[in-house]
Design a protein around this motif. Structure first.
Motif, short mmCIF file in Angstrom:
data_model
loop_
_atom_site.label_atom_id
_atom_site.label_comp_id
_atom_site.label_asym_id
_atom_site.label_seq_id
_atom_site.Cartn_x
_atom_site.Cartn_y
_atom_site.Cartn_z
N ASP A 51 0.82 -1.21 0.00
CA ASP A 51 0.00 0.00 0.00
C ASP A 51 0.86 1.27 0.00
O ASP A 51 1.94 1.30 0.61
CB ASP A 51 -0.96 0.02 1.19
CG ASP A 51 -0.34 -0.58 2.45
OD1 ASP A 51 -0.02 -1.78 2.43
OD2 ASP A 51 -0.15 0.16 3.42
N ALA A 52 0.35 2.31 -0.67
CA ALA A 52 1.13 3.53 -0.86
C ALA A 52 1.53 4.20 0.46
O ALA A 52 2.57 4.85 0.53
CB ALA A 52 0.35 4.52 -1.73
N GLY A 53 0.73 4.02 1.50
CA GLY A 53 1.04 4.68 2.77
C GLY A 53 2.11 3.97 3.59
O GLY A 53 2.57 4.50 4.60
N ALA A 54 2.52 2.79 3.16
CA ALA A 54 3.49 2.01 3.93
C ALA A 54 4.86 2.66 3.87
O ALA A 54 5.30 3.12 2.82
CB ALA A 54 3.56 0.58 3.41
N ALA A 79 -1.24 -8.30 0.61
CA ALA A 79 -1.71 -9.58 0.10
C ALA A 79 -1.34 -9.77 -1.37
O ALA A 79 -0.95 -10.85 -1.80
CB ALA A 79 -3.22 -9.71 0.29
N ALA A 80 -1.46 -8.68 -2.17
CA ALA A 80 -1.11 -8.77 -3.59
C ALA A 80 0.39 -9.01 -3.76
O ALA A 80 0.82 -9.73 -4.66
CB ALA A 80 -1.55 -7.51 -4.32
N VAL A 204 -3.26 -1.52 10.41
CA VAL A 204 -3.26 -1.65 8.95
C VAL A 204 -3.18 -3.14 8.62
O VAL A 204 -2.62 -3.93 9.40
CB VAL A 204 -2.06 -0.90 8.34
CG1 VAL A 204 -2.09 -0.96 6.81
CG2 VAL A 204 -2.05 0.56 8.80
N ALA A 205 -3.71 -3.54 7.49
CA ALA A 205 -3.74 -4.95 7.11
C ALA A 205 -2.38 -5.45 6.62
O ALA A 205 -2.25 -6.02 5.54
CB ALA A 205 -4.80 -5.20 6.04
N ILE A 210 -1.66 -7.44 11.73
CA ILE A 210 -2.85 -8.27 11.93
C ILE A 210 -2.59 -9.19 13.13
O ILE A 210 -3.43 -9.34 14.02
CB ILE A 210 -3.15 -9.09 10.65
CG1 ILE A 210 -3.63 -8.16 9.53
CG2 ILE A 210 -4.19 -10.18 10.94
CD1 ILE A 210 -3.75 -8.82 8.16
N ALA A 211 -1.39 -9.76 13.18
CA ALA A 211 -1.04 -10.68 14.28
C ALA A 211 -0.99 -9.94 15.61
O ALA A 211 -1.67 -10.32 16.58
CB ALA A 211 0.30 -11.35 13.98
#
Ligand code: PBE
Length: 300
Positions: A51-54, A79-80, A204-205, A210-211
């Protein structure tokens, strides 16, 4: 008759040799799509980002600039990125991704970080817990638990791996808690439970977050909190804690990856320090890309 048979055998051999010859044209170590293509051409000059914000995407863009690479960082999602990585590895194709650890991909695939002699992607990172101003007064018990939250890269990776292998996220988080009662006890020791107070965690995903967010969310729930986990993008996550829309997050990668976010919100959040030490970001490739070991190897 004999002569005919011999002719057929020779013809078959010639055909076989021709086929072997053809397959020899595709580079055996998977570095290039064809012998005429450079690595950059076969990758379409793309680094697969998330993602761009990462922060890791922004760092990769800085690396492209500082090393003068012809590449662009293609943004997508965590994920992608892992899907693209697994597709490339299945076919032994070259690929460059924005990577980070801890991450299950290092347990699943043979991967390596590209050396970064200019240290643009940063050195060792820690993951910090960040809370909204005022949380200490408003929710002292949750504040203490969040302040105590601390685990190792191995702990986090074990949760990520279980999720990757198909276990439901909450179940994987609960399994880790059940198997590590002594550690969880250190986080909650001497803190009394509450009676359904609401607390909101933003995340964020990213597989790491997530963990961690699910584990600390369940611990807070066990301590009597009514926990809401809100999944957002990186910028909104920081903004939510700064504005007080969210009470906390456990996803701040410092000092490098989220340096810009931290600088913007320094006066509007409280940094409770690391919940994990020894994280890292960088450009990651499969080890079968034997000729590529440094970001400098991507310069043409
Ligand atoms: N990450 C995982 C995030 C921080 C956590 C490395 C993808 C980032 O790049 O901002």
């Amino acid at each position: 008759m004999f002569k005919n048979k011999k002719t057929i055998i020779i013809a078959m051999l010639v055909l076989l040799l021709a086929m072997v010859g053809c397959s020899g044209n595709t580079d055996k170590d998977g570095q290039e799509g064809s012998i005429d293509q450079t690595l950059g051409e076969s990758l379409d000059y793309k680094i697969i980002g998330i993602d761009a914000g990462a922060g890791v995407v922004q760092a990769a863009e800085r690396a492209v600039e500082e090393y003068g690479l012809k590449y662009t960082v293609q943004t997508s999602s965590g994920a992608a990125m892992t899907q693209a990585l697994s597709d490339a590895i299945r076919d032994e194709n070259p690929i460059i991704v924005t990577g980070w650890s801890p991450h299950w991909k290092f347990a699943e695939y043979d991967l390596k970080y590209l050396e970064d002699p200019k240290l643009i992607m940063g050195e060792a990172e820690n993951i910090h817990t960040i809370v909204r101003l005022g949380l200490k007064n408003d929710m002292p018990n949750a504040y203490e638990i969040l302040n105590n939250f601390y685990w190792t890269p191995e702990d986090m990776e074990s949760v990520m791996l279980e999720i990757y292998h198909g276990t439901d996220i909450e179940v994987a988080a609960q399994n880790w808690i059940d198997n590590n009662e002594d550690i969880v006890k250190e986080w909650t020791d001497g803190i009394s439970a509450v009676n359904g107070d609401s607390i909101k965690l933003a995340y964020v995903a990213w597989d790491t977050e997530i963990a961690s967010t699910n584990v600390i969310g369940l611990v807070l729930e066990d301590m009597g909190y009514d926990v809401t986990l809100t999944q957002v993008e990186a910028g909104p996550m920081w903004a939510a804690v700064a504005s007080g829309d969210a009470d906390a997050m456990v996803a701040a990668w410092l000092p490098g990856t989220h340096a810009d976010y931290m600088e913007s919100y320094a006066d509007e959040v409280e940094d409770l320090g690391p919940n994990l030490e020894g994280a890292k970001i960088g450009l990651v490739v499969p080890t079968y890309m034997e000729d590529v070991n440094s970001i400098e190897d991507l310069m043409e």
